[in-house]
Motif scaffolding. Structure first.
Motif, PDB file in Angstrom:
ATOM      1  N   ASP A 111       0.811  -1.217   0.000  1.00  0.00           N
ATOM      2  CA  ASP A 111       0.000   0.000   0.000  1.00  0.00           C
ATOM      3  C   ASP A 111       0.846   1.270   0.000  1.00  0.00           C
ATOM      4  N   GLN A 112       2.165   1.134   0.080  1.00  0.00           N
ATOM      5  CA  GLN A 112       3.035   2.310   0.119  1.00  0.00           C
ATOM      6  C   GLN A 112       3.707   2.599  -1.222  1.00  0.00           C
ATOM      7  N   PHE A 113       3.526   1.702  -2.185  1.00  0.00           N
ATOM      8  CA  PHE A 113       4.128   1.883  -3.504  1.00  0.00           C
ATOM      9  C   PHE A 113       3.156   1.445  -4.594  1.00  0.00           C
ATOM     10  N   ASN A 114       3.231   2.140  -5.722  1.00  0.00           N
ATOM     11  CA  ASN A 114       2.597   1.675  -6.947  1.00  0.00           C
ATOM     12  C   ASN A 114       3.696   1.161  -7.873  1.00  0.00           C
ATOM     13  N   VAL A 115       3.550  -0.069  -8.327  1.00  0.00           N
ATOM     14  CA  VAL A 115       4.532  -0.680  -9.220  1.00  0.00           C
ATOM     15  C   VAL A 115       3.835  -1.031 -10.528  1.00  0.00           C
ATOM     16  N   PHE A 116       4.383  -0.537 -11.641  1.00  0.00           N
ATOM     17  CA  PHE A 116       3.794  -0.844 -12.946  1.00  0.00           C
ATOM     18  C   PHE A 116       4.884  -1.150 -13.965  1.00  0.00           C
ATOM     19  N   PRO A 117       4.815  -2.351 -14.574  1.00  0.00           N
ATOM     20  CA  PRO A 117       3.879  -3.447 -14.272  1.00  0.00           C
ATOM     21  C   PRO A 117       4.367  -4.249 -13.073  1.00  0.00           C
ATOM     22  N   ALA A 118       3.438  -4.774 -12.284  1.00  0.00           N
ATOM     23  CA  ALA A 118       3.798  -5.601 -11.136  1.00  0.00           C
ATOM     24  C   ALA A 118       4.040  -7.051 -11.553  1.00  0.00           C
ATOM     25  N   GLN A 119       3.450  -7.456 -12.662  1.00  0.00           N
ATOM     26  CA  GLN A 119       3.678  -8.772 -13.247  1.00  0.00           C
ATOM     27  C   GLN A 119       3.863  -8.600 -14.750  1.00  0.00           C
ATOM     28  N   VAL A 120       4.807  -9.334 -15.308  1.00  0.00           N
ATOM     29  CA  VAL A 120       5.090  -9.173 -16.725  1.00  0.00           C
ATOM     30  C   VAL A 120       5.650 -10.477 -17.278  1.00  0.00           C
ATOM     31  N   VAL A 121       5.314 -10.755 -18.524  1.00  0.00           N
ATOM     32  CA  VAL A 121       5.926 -11.860 -19.263  1.00  0.00           C
ATOM     33  C   VAL A 121       6.889 -11.247 -20.270  1.00  0.00           C
ATOM     34  N   LEU A 122       8.163 -11.540 -20.107  1.00  0.00           N
ATOM     35  CA  LEU A 122       9.197 -11.006 -20.982  1.00  0.00           C
ATOM     36  C   LEU A 122       9.533 -12.014 -22.066  1.00  0.00           C
ATOM     37  N   GLN A 123       9.483 -11.578 -23.292  1.00  0.00           N
ATOM     38  CA  GLN A 123       9.919 -12.417 -24.398  1.00  0.00           C
ATOM     39  C   GLN A 123      11.444 -12.438 -24.446  1.00  0.00           C
ATOM     40  N   PRO A 124      12.035 -13.427 -25.113  1.00  0.00           N
ATOM     41  CA  PRO A 124      13.506 -13.471 -25.203  1.00  0.00           C
ATOM     42  C   PRO A 124      14.084 -12.170 -25.743  1.00  0.00           C
ATOM     43  N   GLY A 125      15.051 -11.607 -25.008  1.00  0.00           N
ATOM     44  CA  GLY A 125      15.691 -10.371 -25.426  1.00  0.00           C
ATOM     45  C   GLY A 125      14.917  -9.106 -25.106  1.00  0.00           C
ATOM     46  N   GLN A 126      13.728  -9.223 -24.523  1.00  0.00           N
ATOM     47  CA  GLN A 126      12.907  -8.047 -24.265  1.00  0.00           C
ATOM     48  C   GLN A 126      13.405  -7.270 -23.054  1.00  0.00           C
ATOM     49  N   VAL A 127      13.341  -5.937 -23.156  1.00  0.00           N
ATOM     50  CA  VAL A 127      13.649  -5.041 -22.051  1.00  0.00           C
ATOM     51  C   VAL A 127      12.361  -4.342 -21.631  1.00  0.00           C
ATOM     52  N   GLN A 128      12.091  -4.343 -20.338  1.00  0.00           N
ATOM     53  CA  GLN A 128      10.869  -3.744 -19.803  1.00  0.00           C
ATOM     54  C   GLN A 128      11.228  -2.676 -18.771  1.00  0.00           C
ATOM     55  N   THR A 129      10.669  -1.488 -18.925  1.00  0.00           N
ATOM     56  CA  THR A 129      10.826  -0.439 -17.922  1.00  0.00           C
ATOM     57  C   THR A 129       9.781  -0.645 -16.830  1.00  0.00           C
ATOM     58  N   VAL A 130      10.225  -0.613 -15.569  1.00  0.00           N
ATOM     59  CA  VAL A 130       9.329  -0.775 -14.425  1.00  0.00           C
ATOM     60  C   VAL A 130       9.275   0.546 -13.664  1.00  0.00           C
ATOM     61  N   ARG A 131       8.095   1.107 -13.565  1.00  0.00           N
ATOM     62  CA  ARG A 131       7.896   2.408 -12.904  1.00  0.00           C
ATOM     63  C   ARG A 131       7.448   2.156 -11.463  1.00  0.00           C
ATOM     64  N   VAL A 132       8.187   2.697 -10.512  1.00  0.00           N
ATOM     65  CA  VAL A 132       7.888   2.509  -9.090  1.00  0.00           C
ATOM     66  C   VAL A 132       7.648   3.877  -8.456  1.00  0.00           C
ATOM     67  N   GLN A 133       6.496   4.029  -7.816  1.00  0.00           N
ATOM     68  CA  GLN A 133       6.121   5.316  -7.212  1.00  0.00           C
ATOM     69  C   GLN A 133       5.819   5.130  -5.729  1.00  0.00           C
ATOM     70  N   TYR A 134       6.475   5.940  -4.897  1.00  0.00           N
ATOM     71  CA  TYR A 134       6.176   5.927  -3.463  1.00  0.00           C
ATOM     72  C   TYR A 134       4.912   6.729  -3.219  1.00  0.00           C
ATOM     73  N   VAL A 135       3.917   6.132  -2.566  1.00  0.00           N
ATOM     74  CA  VAL A 135       2.641   6.798  -2.297  1.00  0.00           C
ATOM     75  C   VAL A 135       2.321   6.790  -0.806  1.00  0.00           C
ATOM     76  N   GLY A 136       3.314   6.443   0.024  1.00  0.00           N
ATOM     77  CA  GLY A 136       3.118   6.476   1.474  1.00  0.00           C
ATOM     78  C   GLY A 136       3.145   7.896   1.994  1.00  0.00           C
TER      79      GLY A 136
END
Length: 241
Positions: free
Chosen positions: A81-106
């Motif tokens: 409840d103190q952070f928003n994480v997007f995406p919190a779950q992800v399926v990565l294909q081979p070689g894929q790079v994913q940016t994960v955005r983390v926001q403190y909301v506490g």
């Protein structure tokens, strides 16, 4: 060397080589440490998740509040409840790079640094792989990053408490309690310890050197008692670089 022993050594070497090849192809999560502001633009940070394996990988990202036991072990509790994480779950294909955005909301009204663990864990699920005959080895990776929410104008304030000699079998230890009464963490790097007219440093402080002391935390350290130290009548004095 007997033939059977040589066979065991060759088998161990082959296993180590196979494992090293697996480790070279795994998911990665960076950075492993990040500071957040309690509010404003600095309350949002970006992490990088990459799949360097030849197969799809399912990854879940969670956040835990982090306290520290006297021996330095993490004590983790839920902090979803103190952070928003997007995406919190992800399926990565081979070689894929994913940016994960983390926001403190506490709460932003904090006077002392708050410590968390951001955990990126590969899940033991098959995502679109063709079934194979026979067994196979799968290496599931788990990254544990350090996250700190840091208010302005805070510093570490260390206080040395109980200092005593402890004997265990034929080993003698110098046990020192240190409390961080300040508002931010402190890494005990390049420290010196003065006790009973002696000054200990470097390898003499193995078990203390390089250790992390979170804000508001008390750690109990043990270092090998130096020769000639027979009694301790007062707390030690910690000298920081």
């Amino acid at each position: 060397m007997r033939p059977f022993s040589r066979f065991l050594l060759r088998g161990a070497a082959a296993l180590a080589l196979a494992l090293s090849g697996l480790c070279a192809h795994a998911i990665s999560f960076t950075p492993i440490e990040m500071d957040f502001s309690p509010a404003g633009r600095g309350a949002t940070q970006v992490f990088r998740l990459e799949n360097t394996t030849p197969e799809p990988a399912a990854v879940e990202i969670t956040v835990k509040a982090r306290a520290m036991a006297a021996n330095g072990d993490d004590v983790l509790t839920d902090a979803e409840d103190q952070f928003n994480v997007f995406p919190a779950q992800v399926v990565l294909q081979p070689g894929q790079v994913q940016t994960v955005r983390v926001q403190y909301v506490g709460t932003s009204a904090i006077e002392r640094e708050q410590a968390y663990r951001l955990i990126a864990e590969q899940l033991p699920v098959d995502v679109g792989q063709v079934a194979q005959n026979g067994g196979r080895m799968r290496l599931l990776v788990k990254y544990v990053a350090s996250v700190y929410v840091v208010p302005g104008n805070v510093k570490a304030v260390l206080k040395v408490g109980e200092t005593r000699l402890v004997a265990e079998g034929d080993k003698r230890w110098l046990q020192v309690s240190v409390t961080n009464e300040g508002g931010t963490r402190k890494i005990l790097k390049g420290v010196k310890l003065q006790v009973a007219g002696m000054t200990l440093s470097g390898d003499q402080l193995k078990g203390m050197e390089g250790e992390n002391l979170l804000a508001g935390t008390t750690r109990v350290f043990r270092v090998a008692a130096p020769a000639g130290l027979d009694a301790v009548s007062a707390p030690a004095r910690l000298i920081l670089e």
